[in-house]
Design a protein around this motif. Structure first.
Motif, PDB file in Angstrom:
ATOM      1  N   LEU C 195       0.900  -1.383  -0.106  1.00  0.00           N
ATOM      2  CA  LEU C 195       0.003   0.091   0.042  1.00  0.00           C
ATOM      3  C   LEU C 195       0.846   1.393  -0.288  1.00  0.00           C
ATOM      4  CD1 LEU C 195      -2.642   1.557   0.378  1.00  0.00           C
ATOM      5  CD2 LEU C 195      -2.323   1.329   2.816  1.00  0.00           C
ATOM      6  N   PHE C 196       1.904   1.365   0.862  1.00  0.00           N
ATOM      7  CA  PHE C 196       2.644   2.431   0.978  1.00  0.00           C
ATOM      8  C   PHE C 196       3.599   2.477  -0.149  1.00  0.00           C
ATOM      9  CE2 PHE C 196       0.757   2.175   5.097  1.00  0.00           C
ATOM     10  CZ  PHE C 196       0.174   3.458   5.369  1.00  0.00           C
ATOM     11  N   GLY C 199       1.880   4.432  -2.804  1.00  0.00           N
ATOM     12  CA  GLY C 199       1.453   5.686  -2.659  1.00  0.00           C
ATOM     13  C   GLY C 199       2.873   6.516  -2.912  1.00  0.00           C
ATOM     14  N   LEU C 200       3.863   5.739  -2.330  1.00  0.00           N
ATOM     15  CA  LEU C 200       5.137   6.629  -2.671  1.00  0.00           C
ATOM     16  C   LEU C 200       5.625   6.585  -3.894  1.00  0.00           C
ATOM     17  CD1 LEU C 200       7.105   5.776   0.765  1.00  0.00           C
ATOM     18  CD2 LEU C 200       6.129   7.947   0.013  1.00  0.00           C
ATOM     19  N   ALA C 203       3.891   9.214  -5.594  1.00  0.00           N
ATOM     20  CA  ALA C 203       4.604  10.713  -5.330  1.00  0.00           C
ATOM     21  C   ALA C 203       5.915  10.693  -5.919  1.00  0.00           C
ATOM     22  CB  ALA C 203       4.425  10.783  -3.666  1.00  0.00           C
ATOM     23  N   SER C 204       6.407  11.553  -6.161  1.00  0.00           N
ATOM     24  CA  SER C 204       7.568  11.695  -7.252  1.00  0.00           C
ATOM     25  C   SER C 204       8.855  11.286  -6.308  1.00  0.00           C
ATOM     26  CB  SER C 204       7.737  13.318  -7.624  1.00  0.00           C
ATOM     27  OG  SER C 204       7.823  13.801  -6.680  1.00  0.00           O
ATOM     28  N   LYS C 206       9.864   9.749  -3.491  1.00  0.00           N
ATOM     29  CA  LYS C 206      10.593   9.776  -2.410  1.00  0.00           C
ATOM     30  C   LYS C 206      10.494   8.591  -1.572  1.00  0.00           C
ATOM     31  CE  LYS C 206      10.914  14.795  -1.143  1.00  0.00           C
ATOM     32  NZ  LYS C 206      11.297  15.349  -0.044  1.00  0.00           N
ATOM     33  N   LEU C 260      -7.970   0.846   1.353  1.00  0.00           N
ATOM     34  CA  LEU C 260      -7.262   2.077   1.256  1.00  0.00           C
ATOM     35  C   LEU C 260      -6.589   2.450   0.105  1.00  0.00           C
ATOM     36  CD1 LEU C 260      -6.052   2.655   4.887  1.00  0.00           C
ATOM     37  CD2 LEU C 260      -7.535   3.862   3.867  1.00  0.00           C
ATOM     38  N   PRO C 263      -8.397   5.095  -2.621  1.00  0.00           N
ATOM     39  CA  PRO C 263      -8.417   6.347  -2.326  1.00  0.00           C
ATOM     40  C   PRO C 263      -6.824   6.854  -2.155  1.00  0.00           C
ATOM     41  CG  PRO C 263      -9.580   4.864  -0.497  1.00  0.00           C
ATOM     42  CD  PRO C 263      -9.201   4.026  -1.636  1.00  0.00           C
ATOM     43  N   VAL C 264      -5.925   5.977  -1.705  1.00  0.00           N
ATOM     44  CA  VAL C 264      -4.647   6.589  -1.528  1.00  0.00           C
ATOM     45  C   VAL C 264      -4.099   6.901  -2.925  1.00  0.00           C
ATOM     46  CG1 VAL C 264      -1.946   5.769  -1.126  1.00  0.00           C
ATOM     47  CG2 VAL C 264      -3.920   5.545   0.572  1.00  0.00           C
ATOM     48  N   LEU C 265      -4.256   6.060  -3.882  1.00  0.00           N
ATOM     49  CA  LEU C 265      -3.904   5.971  -5.250  1.00  0.00           C
ATOM     50  C   LEU C 265      -4.607   7.249  -6.020  1.00  0.00           C
ATOM     51  CD1 LEU C 265      -1.621   3.999  -4.984  1.00  0.00           C
ATOM     52  CD2 LEU C 265      -2.694   3.020  -7.259  1.00  0.00           C
ATOM     53  N   LEU C 266      -5.845   7.138  -5.849  1.00  0.00           N
ATOM     54  CA  LEU C 266      -6.578   8.114  -6.772  1.00  0.00           C
ATOM     55  C   LEU C 266      -7.312   9.084  -5.982  1.00  0.00           C
ATOM     56  CD1 LEU C 266      -8.524   5.391  -9.091  1.00  0.00           C
ATOM     57  CD2 LEU C 266      -6.638   6.846  -9.440  1.00  0.00           C
TER      58      LEU C 266
END
Lengths: 232, 92, 288
Positions: C195-196, C199-200, C203-204, C206, C260, C263-266
């Motif tokens: 999941l994380f 998400g990361l 995000a560019s 990190k 999750l 929602p986290v991705l979109l």
């Protein structure tokens, strides 16, 4: 009107705190086994409760933030996350001070100590992610907060099981009702203080978001103007 | 109870002859020393307890105070930012 | 919730992206008659399996992830052996579970930082998100990939530990229990991690933050795994109970991760222009 709620809360804290200190030190007996040092209990335990409540608040706010894209919820989760860090630090410092006086050792790997420490680490990660994460990490941080809030009972249970392999220490046994009664003013003072800070921080974060939007709108307008000039 | 005994012993002492001590009745030396030791230990414990309590309370309230100051400074920075934006809007 | 934004351009895009899917699976998923069954478990797992198989097939071509993770595991193992070789034999029972799960955690963090790299480099994650695939299937697919790599590392760790420390014999002597334990422990770790990492990845870049997030967040699962491992080594009668608790944590974490993921991705119900952190960042970037 809304502006004055934090002020009122701080005023309440300012009134109740001296009263609670007076009550704790002058009108409550000294605990037989632990002595005067047990007075730490009156602020340590409510602070721990507040920390848990703030962690759960942060998780719920993050959930609303993900579902509804609510700015208010986002600001609330940020503020609550930061306050978890502050109150958690208070709990994690006063706990060992108490332990040092009572058990002779500051860190005894008590289940509560370890689980509070782990919870604190999760919210430290949350604040770090909010602060240093790249764009879009606000949703990721929200997911982290939700995980953290749901982890609260799991961590406690896990540490308790893990503890079965370690020697156990008897923490607070049963306290007389007089001592529990002296706890409530302290709880009220600390809750008023925390909610006041929470509200201030929420307002501040909302202001920061609005300000960011204003800056971006300004920059975009400026860029658009420049673009038009360039075209002409 | 104990302190009362000590007091009576102290009062009893000067009333005796010139430079001759009469043994204190009711309290022997060992008991007195034991009581002193007990008192010293209790005093040390209380002093240590007080310092622990003061440290704990100090930590809690200074944490809140530090957070409050941080919030205030953040607010100041925000206000400065807002002013900068306002100036640029007025200029441009 | 998951039925939204399903664009029926599946098989063509699949071929253009060069991802070797069986068009049958996606055509079936995309057709409106079948799409109402997408919430059912079987098609979901099928999609997840197709995605995972595709990833694994690519992985088998260059073995980058597998080899680096395996080598890293060996390095970590050597470091552990050097650091703890002097421990008295009586302490081995206590140290081996820690080494096992720290090894899994390290190798897992390495794997999870890399697992979305291919997607990020080619920006295929965005393409993947416009597909008529259930987002949860993407999650489970990636979970399957990372889990298989972490399980491989664990399969390397367990015999090696048994070889190095006589107290860890049970890891080899009771392969069934060990395998189950490894599976349950790694599943909890990878479920949070996937999941994380996802998400990361959006995000560019990190990715460093993943270990900051992952270790505290997976600590309860790792604690359960530690306790179970120790029970296994000591032949404790409560071992099945601990394993059951670990499985319960797995269930919670997998459900939460799957829930999750979208929602986290979109960005949940409606997509905002950008989060406040990116707003601040972009503005600060311009200001400096």
């Amino acid at each position: 009107m809304k502006r004055y709620i934090p002020v009122a809360l701080f005023a309440l804290a300012a009134f109740v705190t001296p009263y609670s200190v007076n009550r704790v030190f002058l009108h409550t007996g000294i605990e037989r086994k632990m002595g005067t040092v047990q007075k730490i209990f009156y602020f340590h335990v409510p602070l721990a409760w507040i920390m848990m409540a703030l962690a759960v608040t942060c998780g719920i706010a993050a959930m609303i933030q993900l579902r509804r894209q609510s700015r208010l919820a986002e600001a609330t989760s940020i503020a609550a996350g930061e306050l978890v860090l502050i109150t958690g630090l208070g709990v994690l410092i006063t706990g060992p001070i108490w332990g040092h006086a009572t058990w002779g050792r500051a860190w005894t790997w008590d289940a509560r100590q370890v689980s509070t420490g782990l919870l604190w680490l999760i919210f430290a990660a949350f604040v770090l992610l909010r602060r240093y994460g790249a764009g879009g990490s606000d949703r990721l941080a929200a997911a982290l907060a939700i995980f953290g809030a749901i982890d609260v009972p799991i961590i406690y249970y896990a540490v308790k099981i893990w503890k079965t392999t370690h020697p156990t220490t008897d923490v607070v046994g049963s306290l007389p009702p007089q001592m529990w009664n002296a706890l409530w003013p302290c709880l009220i003072a600390l809750v008023a203080m925390s909610i006041g800070l929470l509200l201030v921080r929420i307002r501040q974060e909302q202001g920061a978001m609005a300000l960011d939007d204003a800056w971006i709108a300004f920059d975009e307008r400026g860029a658009g103007k420049r673009g038009e000039v360039g075209d002409a | 109870m104990l302190s009362f005994g000590l007091k009576s012993a102290a009062e009893a002492a000067p009333n005796t002859g010139e430079d001759q001590y009469e043994p204190v009745t009711g309290l022997d030396q060992a008991t007195v020393q034991c009581v002193r030791a007990c008192e010293a230990e209790a005093a040390a414990k209380t002093a240590s307890d007080y310092s622990h309590v003061v440290w704990a309370y100090g930590v809690i309230w200074s944490l809140f105070a530090i957070y409050g100051v941080t919030l205030w400074r953040r607010g100041q920075a925000q206000r400065a930012d807002l002013d900068a934006l306002r100036r640029r809007v007025e200029r441009g | 919730m998951t039925g939204r934004a399903r664009i029926p351009i599946a098989s063509g895009l699949a071929r253009r992206e060069g991802l070797g899917f069986h068009s049958g699976g996606f055509a079936a998923a995309a057709s409106p008659a079948r799409s109402c069954y997408n919430r059912a478990v079987v098609p979901l797992l099928r999609q997840a399996w197709l995605l995972a198989r595709n990833d694994l097939r690519q992985e088998l071509r260059d073995l980058e992830l597998v080899l680096t993770a395996a080598f890293f595991t060996v390095v970590v193992l050597v470091m552990f052996a050097l650091a703890f070789a002097a421990l008295p034999a009586s302490a081995h029972v206590l140290a081996v579970p820690g080494m096992l799960w720290l090894g899994v955690a390290f190798a897992g963090a390495l794997t999870l930082t890399r697992i979305f790299d291919r997607e990020r480099e080619a920006d295929t994650l965005r393409a993947l998100l416009t597909w008529p695939v259930d987002r949860v299937a993407i999650y489970f697919g990636k979970l399957l990939v990372s889990l298989s790599i972490v399980l491989g590392c664990g399969a390397l760790l367990m015999p090696a530990l048994a070889l190095l420390f006589p107290a860890a014999q049970a890891l080899v002597a009771r392969p069934l229990e060990s395998a189950l334990l490894l599976l349950l422990g790694s599943l909890a770790y990878c479920a949070v991690g996937t999941l994380f990492a996802a998400g990361l990845a959006t995000a560019s870049g990190k990715n460093v933050l993943i270990s900051v997030i992952l270790y505290p967040l997976t600590s309860p699962a790792l604690i359960f795994a530690l306790v179970s491992t120790r029970a296994l080594l000591e032949d404790h009668p409560q071992f099945p109970t601990y394993l059951g608790q670990l499985a319960a944590v797995d269930a919670v974490v997998v459900v939460l991760g799957a829930w999750l993921f979208e929602p986290v991705l979109l960005g949940g119900a409606r997509k905002p222009a950008a989060g406040p952190s990116s707003r601040t960042r972009s503005r600060r970037g311009e200001a400096t």
